[in-house]
Design a protein around this motif. Structure first.
Motif, PDB file in Angstrom:
ATOM      1  N   ALA A  12      42.583  31.844  45.581  1.00 36.75           N
ATOM      2  CA  ALA A  12      41.631  32.981  44.682  1.00 36.75           C
ATOM      3  C   ALA A  12      40.347  33.276  45.670  1.00 36.75           C
ATOM      4  O   ALA A  12      40.099  34.528  45.768  1.00 36.75           O
ATOM      5  CB  ALA A  12      41.191  32.319  43.639  1.00 36.75           C
ATOM      6  N   VAL A  13      39.994  32.326  46.212  1.00 34.44           N
ATOM      7  CA  VAL A  13      38.884  32.593  47.326  1.00 34.44           C
ATOM      8  C   VAL A  13      39.183  33.537  48.319  1.00 34.44           C
ATOM      9  O   VAL A  13      38.590  34.285  48.793  1.00 34.44           O
ATOM     10  CB  VAL A  13      38.165  31.228  47.885  1.00 34.44           C
ATOM     11  N   LEU A  14      40.364  33.173  48.805  1.00 39.29           N
ATOM     12  CA  LEU A  14      41.054  33.826  49.926  1.00 39.29           C
ATOM     13  C   LEU A  14      41.196  35.566  49.493  1.00 39.29           C
ATOM     14  O   LEU A  14      40.899  36.452  50.271  1.00 39.29           O
ATOM     15  CB  LEU A  14      42.368  33.421  50.528  1.00 39.29           C
ATOM     16  N   GLU A  15      41.958  35.595  48.378  1.00 39.37           N
ATOM     17  CA  GLU A  15      42.097  36.945  47.871  1.00 39.37           C
ATOM     18  C   GLU A  15      40.810  37.676  47.603  1.00 39.37           C
ATOM     19  O   GLU A  15      40.534  39.049  47.754  1.00 39.37           O
ATOM     20  CB  GLU A  15      42.774  36.769  46.547  1.00 39.37           C
ATOM     21  N   LEU A  16      39.697  37.050  47.079  1.00 51.39           N
ATOM     22  CA  LEU A  16      38.570  37.804  46.760  1.00 51.39           C
ATOM     23  C   LEU A  16      38.030  38.190  48.174  1.00 51.39           C
ATOM     24  O   LEU A  16      37.226  39.110  48.145  1.00 51.39           O
ATOM     25  CB  LEU A  16      37.455  36.895  45.967  1.00 51.39           C
ATOM     26  N   ARG A  18      39.389  38.777  50.908  1.00 48.59           N
ATOM     27  CA  ARG A  18      40.207  40.143  51.446  1.00 48.59           C
ATOM     28  C   ARG A  18      39.899  41.341  50.467  1.00 48.59           C
ATOM     29  O   ARG A  18      39.959  42.523  51.023  1.00 48.59           O
ATOM     30  CB  ARG A  18      41.626  39.662  51.018  1.00 48.59           C
ATOM     31  N   HIS A  19      39.804  41.308  49.204  1.00 49.47           N
ATOM     32  CA  HIS A  19      39.657  42.467  48.286  1.00 49.47           C
ATOM     33  C   HIS A  19      38.303  42.181  47.379  1.00 49.47           C
ATOM     34  O   HIS A  19      38.429  42.100  46.052  1.00 49.47           O
ATOM     35  CB  HIS A  19      40.776  42.666  47.452  1.00 49.47           C
ATOM     36  N   PRO A  20      37.309  42.178  47.823  1.00 49.33           N
ATOM     37  CA  PRO A  20      36.056  41.978  47.113  1.00 49.33           C
ATOM     38  C   PRO A  20      35.540  42.757  45.906  1.00 49.33           C
ATOM     39  O   PRO A  20      35.215  42.499  44.799  1.00 49.33           O
ATOM     40  CB  PRO A  20      34.633  41.603  47.963  1.00 49.33           C
ATOM     41  N   GLN A  21      36.195  44.287  46.232  1.00 54.74           N
ATOM     42  CA  GLN A  21      36.057  45.233  45.317  1.00 54.74           C
ATOM     43  C   GLN A  21      37.046  45.514  44.033  1.00 54.74           C
ATOM     44  O   GLN A  21      36.550  46.156  43.150  1.00 54.74           O
ATOM     45  CB  GLN A  21      35.600  46.770  45.912  1.00 54.74           C
ATOM     46  N   ARG A  42      31.378  28.345  43.280  1.00 52.34           N
ATOM     47  CA  ARG A  42      30.366  28.556  44.070  1.00 52.34           C
ATOM     48  C   ARG A  42      30.953  29.303  45.379  1.00 52.34           C
ATOM     49  O   ARG A  42      30.458  30.120  46.191  1.00 52.34           O
ATOM     50  CB  ARG A  42      29.934  27.214  44.784  1.00 52.34           C
ATOM     51  N   GLU A  43      32.346  28.888  45.678  1.00 53.84           N
ATOM     52  CA  GLU A  43      32.997  29.593  46.865  1.00 53.84           C
ATOM     53  C   GLU A  43      33.305  30.947  46.919  1.00 53.84           C
ATOM     54  O   GLU A  43      33.221  31.915  47.521  1.00 53.84           O
ATOM     55  CB  GLU A  43      34.341  28.766  47.087  1.00 53.84           C
ATOM     56  N   LEU A  44      33.505  31.172  45.385  1.00 57.18           N
ATOM     57  CA  LEU A  44      33.641  32.703  45.186  1.00 57.18           C
ATOM     58  C   LEU A  44      32.504  33.539  45.121  1.00 57.18           C
ATOM     59  O   LEU A  44      32.472  34.490  45.587  1.00 57.18           O
ATOM     60  CB  LEU A  44      34.521  32.888  43.566  1.00 57.18           C
TER      61      LEU A  44
END
Length: 125
Positions: A12-16, A18-21, A42-44
């Motif tokens: 999930a952290v990797l996906e966010l 890559r695509h924060p918006q 926290r990481e998100l």
């Protein structure tokens, strides 16, 4: 809302990253293998500081208080829950950051069981 489900917090952290918006919030199970929900949240938040977080857990009544308080503005929902309660938690959690986050974007859902949360659409509100 569209939901992207992940079995691990790292994914999930990797996906966010890559695509924060793409994502307007995260639904995070407090109890997971490898990393607990607070660590994942926290990481998100390192990726998107204003990301609304809704923690869920089916464990003891005493467990969530201190953990949820560790993440500014996070909310908590005890499992099992109905779709209406989930929709309410999402709406309440995103209302705080409505000016910063787009409420029409998707949500990240992280559950070690691999069971998706009920689908939530604006019509459920």
């Amino acid at each position: 809302y569209e939901v992207a489900a992940f079995l691990s917090g790292d994914d999930a952290v990797l996906e966010l990253a890559r695509h924060p918006q793409r994502y307007g919030g995260a639904i995070v199970d407090l109890t997971m293998p490898v990393k607990d929900g607070v660590e994942v949240a926290r990481e998100l938040r390192q990726q998107v500081a204003t990301l609304p977080v809704l923690f869920v857990s089916g464990y003891s009544k005493d467990q969530p208080g201190v953990q949820v308080a560790a993440i500014d503005g996070a909310r908590f929902l005890r499992k099992p829950f109905r779709a209406e309660a989930l929709a309410r938690g999402i709406v309440q959690g995103t209302a705080v950051n409505m000016s910063v986050r787009d409420a029409e974007t998707g949500f990240i859902a992280i559950s070690p069981s691999g069971m998706p949360y009920p689908a939530v659409t604006p019509a459920d509100e």
